[in-house]
Design an enzyme around this catalytic site. Structure first.
Site, PDB file in Angstrom:
ATOM      1  N   GLY A 167      10.177   5.906   9.606  1.00 55.85           N
ATOM      2  CA  GLY A 167       9.486   4.733   9.058  1.00 55.85           C
ATOM      3  C   GLY A 167       9.842   4.485   7.599  1.00 55.85           C
ATOM      4  N   GLU A 189      12.993   2.552   7.737  1.00 55.23           N
ATOM      5  CA  GLU A 189      12.647   1.217   8.254  1.00 55.23           C
ATOM      6  C   GLU A 189      11.961   0.372   7.184  1.00 55.23           C
ATOM      7  OE1 GLU A 189      10.718   3.311  11.682  1.00 55.23           O
ATOM      8  OE2 GLU A 189      11.545   1.615  12.777  1.00 55.23           O
ATOM      9  N   GLU A 201      13.458  10.166  14.603  1.00 53.19           N
ATOM     10  CA  GLU A 201      12.323  10.137  15.543  1.00 53.19           C
ATOM     11  C   GLU A 201      12.665  10.797  16.871  1.00 53.19           C
ATOM     12  OE1 GLU A 201      13.434   7.453  13.788  1.00 53.19           O
ATOM     13  OE2 GLU A 201      11.744   6.250  13.071  1.00 53.19           O
TER      14      GLU A 201
HETATM   15  N1  CO8 Z   1       4.677  13.484   8.180  1.00 52.08           N
HETATM   16  C1  CO8 Z   1       3.764  14.358   7.683  1.00 52.08           C
HETATM   17  N2  CO8 Z   1       4.073  15.308   6.789  1.00 52.08           N
HETATM   18  C2  CO8 Z   1       5.360  15.405   6.391  1.00 52.08           C
HETATM   19  C3  CO8 Z   1       6.367  14.535   6.856  1.00 52.08           C
HETATM   20  C4  CO8 Z   1       5.985  13.534   7.803  1.00 52.08           C
HETATM   21  N3  CO8 Z   1       6.848  12.624   8.286  1.00 52.08           N
HETATM   22  N4  CO8 Z   1       7.541  14.886   6.280  1.00 52.08           N
HETATM   23  C5  CO8 Z   1       7.283  15.915   5.477  1.00 52.08           C
HETATM   24  N5  CO8 Z   1       5.963  16.246   5.528  1.00 52.08           N
HETATM   25  C6  CO8 Z   1       5.268  17.320   4.812  1.00 52.08           C
HETATM   26  C7  CO8 Z   1       5.595  18.667   5.418  1.00 52.08           C
HETATM   27  O1  CO8 Z   1       4.799  18.913   6.560  1.00 52.08           O
HETATM   28  C8  CO8 Z   1       5.303  19.587   4.256  1.00 52.08           C
HETATM   29  O2  CO8 Z   1       3.911  19.781   4.173  1.00 52.08           O
HETATM   30  P1  CO8 Z   1       3.317  21.288   4.038  1.00 52.08           P
HETATM   31  O3  CO8 Z   1       3.850  21.749   2.706  1.00 52.08           O
HETATM   32  O4  CO8 Z   1       1.853  21.043   4.053  1.00 52.08           O
HETATM   33  O5  CO8 Z   1       3.849  22.058   5.175  1.00 52.08           O
HETATM   34  C9  CO8 Z   1       5.714  18.750   3.030  1.00 52.08           C
HETATM   35  O6  CO8 Z   1       5.746  17.408   3.486  1.00 52.08           O
HETATM   36  C10 CO8 Z   1       7.106  19.096   2.523  1.00 52.08           C
HETATM   37  O7  CO8 Z   1       8.001  19.006   3.609  1.00 52.08           O
HETATM   38  P2  CO8 Z   1       9.011  20.188   4.019  1.00 52.08           P
HETATM   39  O8  CO8 Z   1       8.439  21.524   3.650  1.00 52.08           O
HETATM   40  O9  CO8 Z   1       9.407  19.975   5.442  1.00 52.08           O
HETATM   41  O10 CO8 Z   1      10.214  19.854   3.020  1.00 52.08           O
HETATM   42  P3  CO8 Z   1      11.748  20.188   3.226  1.00 52.08           P
HETATM   43  O11 CO8 Z   1      12.400  19.880   1.922  1.00 52.08           O
HETATM   44  O12 CO8 Z   1      11.940  21.543   3.810  1.00 52.08           O
HETATM   45  O13 CO8 Z   1      12.272  19.133   4.333  1.00 52.08           O
HETATM   46  C11 CO8 Z   1      12.449  16.951   5.371  1.00 52.08           C
HETATM   47  C12 CO8 Z   1      12.265  17.771   4.051  1.00 52.08           C
HETATM   48  C13 CO8 Z   1      13.857  17.199   5.951  1.00 52.08           C
HETATM   49  C14 CO8 Z   1      12.304  15.490   5.000  1.00 52.08           C
HETATM   50  C15 CO8 Z   1      11.387  17.396   6.399  1.00 52.08           C
HETATM   51  O14 CO8 Z   1      10.113  17.368   5.777  1.00 52.08           O
HETATM   52  C16 CO8 Z   1      11.319  16.517   7.624  1.00 52.08           C
HETATM   53  O15 CO8 Z   1      12.147  16.635   8.511  1.00 52.08           O
HETATM   54  N6  CO8 Z   1      10.284  15.646   7.712  1.00 52.08           N
HETATM   55  C17 CO8 Z   1      10.040  14.831   8.888  1.00 52.08           C
HETATM   56  C18 CO8 Z   1      11.027  13.689   8.976  1.00 52.08           C
HETATM   57  C19 CO8 Z   1      10.779  12.874  10.220  1.00 52.08           C
HETATM   58  O16 CO8 Z   1      10.878  13.339  11.325  1.00 52.08           O
HETATM   59  N7  CO8 Z   1      10.463  11.580  10.046  1.00 52.08           N
HETATM   60  C20 CO8 Z   1      10.195  10.678  11.139  1.00 52.08           C
HETATM   61  C21 CO8 Z   1       8.720  10.625  11.433  1.00 52.08           C
HETATM   62  S1  CO8 Z   1       8.350   9.588  12.833  1.00 52.08           S
HETATM   63  C22 CO8 Z   1       8.444   8.010  12.232  1.00 52.08           C
HETATM   64  O17 CO8 Z   1       8.709   7.799  11.100  1.00 52.08           O
HETATM   65  C23 CO8 Z   1       8.148   6.884  13.186  1.00 52.08           C
HETATM   66  C24 CO8 Z   1       8.063   5.590  12.419  1.00 52.08           C
HETATM   67  C25 CO8 Z   1       7.591   4.505  13.307  1.00 52.08           C
HETATM   68  C26 CO8 Z   1       6.137   4.172  13.089  1.00 52.08           C
HETATM   69  C27 CO8 Z   1       5.793   3.198  14.138  1.00 52.08           C
HETATM   70  C28 CO8 Z   1       4.440   2.595  14.023  1.00 52.08           C
HETATM   71  C29 CO8 Z   1       4.295   1.604  15.130  1.00 52.08           C
END
Ligand code: CO8
Length: 258
Positions: free
Chosen positions: A109, A112, A132
């Site tokens: 997102g 996007e 995703e």
């Molecule tokens: N949602 C919630 N929390 C998140 C997200 C997320 N998308 N991304 C990161 N965080 C949090 C982590 O859980 C972590 O929290 P905590 O310290 O409490 O564990 C904190 O942020 C830091 O993240 P990381 O420790 O993972 O940091 P890294 O540097 O190791 O990694 C990344 C960074 C590569 C960005 C990794 O965090 C990651 O892969 N994040 C998820 C990315 C992802 O999959 N995004 C897609 C999500 S789905 C989506 O966007 C659908 C959109 C459409 C919406 C439609 C509505 C109709």
């Protein structure tokens, strides 16, 4: 106005909106999306704002929709609530130009949201992706449609099916971003671009934004007709007379948005 998930500043007729959920890499939850739609609507209505810059932190523009918030939702939940649907329509309808200034992750997102903006300026450390697929879902706020139009089918399929990230150089090469700047210069460069836009006649700025966006919504012939009629219409403005007179008199134009 006080917000919990974003920070809004107005400087030199530019609204700078920062996504601000550092604990979750600016993941888009319902509060953030609601506040962002509200702040953009306010900026659109505010006469002191002539352009908008949307940014995140150095580490993340936004790492996608908030996975924690949505993980337990059912089909009926997201369908009935039309998750983010109302707010995204509001953001898509903003008439003033919005520049996305992307540093770090712009994923799911987040990617996007950047693509909904009018153009993207990327920092050298930017990473774009539609991961995703790794969560068992697909993009939901336009990623399959907009990324495909920006970078073509082959690269869009690659990004959506493998979930790989694109760095800033590849994003620029593929037409996803308009320019890449050193990470430390991202905000000054984006603000300078916004100030450049702010100097123009807001009537022609709005007309240009509408006309370019027609390229995504209609046929070439209809789009060209839309453009030509708006070109004709702009001859009814004082700013057209001023802009052309200033050129001929070798001076800077003084636009009055009329
Ligand atoms: N949602 C919630 N929390 C998140 C997200 C997320 N998308 N991304 C990161 N965080 C949090 C982590 O859980 C972590 O929290 P905590 O310290 O409490 O564990 C904190 O942020 C830091 O993240 P990381 O420790 O993972 O940091 P890294 O540097 O190791 O990694 C990344 C960074 C590569 C960005 C990794 O965090 C990651 O892969 N994040 C998820 C990315 C992802 O999959 N995004 C897609 C999500 S789905 C989506 O966007 C659908 C959109 C459409 C919406 C439609 C509505 C109709």
């Amino acid at each position: 106005m006080a917000y919990e998930t974003i920070i809004v500043e107005i400087e030199d007729e530019v609204a700078l909106i920062r996504l601000n959920r550092p604990e979750a890499l600016n993941a888009l939850n319902s509060a953030l999306v609601r506040e962002l739609a509200g702040a953009l609507t306010d900026a659109d209505r505010n006469d002191k704002v002539r352009a908008i810059v949307l940014t995140g932190s150095e580490k993340a523009f936004a790492a996608g929709a908030d996975i924690k918030e949505m993980s337990q939702k059912s089909f009926v939940d997201v369908y009935s609530q039309d998750m983010f649907g109302t707010e995204i329509k509001v953001i898509e309808g903003i008439r003033k130009p919005i520049i996305a200034a992307v540093s770090g992750y712009a994923l799911g997102g987040g990617c996007e949201l950047a693509m909904i903006c009018d153009f993207i300026i990327a920092a050298e450390n930017a990473k774009f992706g539609q991961p995703e697929i790794n969560l068992g879902v697909i993009a939901g706020i336009g990623g399959t449609q907009r990324l495909t139009r920006f970078v073509g089918k082959s690269k869009a399929m690659d990004m959506h099916l493998t979930g790989r990230f694109m760095d800033a150089a590849e994003a620029e090469r593929s037409g996803l971003v308009s320019r890449v700047v050193p990470t430390a210069k991202l905000i000054p460069e984006a603000m300078a671009a916004a100030r450049k836009i702010a100097e123009k006649s807001q009537v022609s700025v709005k007309a240009a934004k509408e006309a370019v966006n027609r390229a995504y919504e209609t046929t070439m012939a209809e789009g060209i007709l839309f453009e030509r009629r708006n070109f004709h219409a702009l001859f009814s403005t004082e700013d057209q007379k001023e802009g052309m007179a200033a050129f001929l008199e070798k001076r800077e134009p003084q636009f009055r948005d009329r």
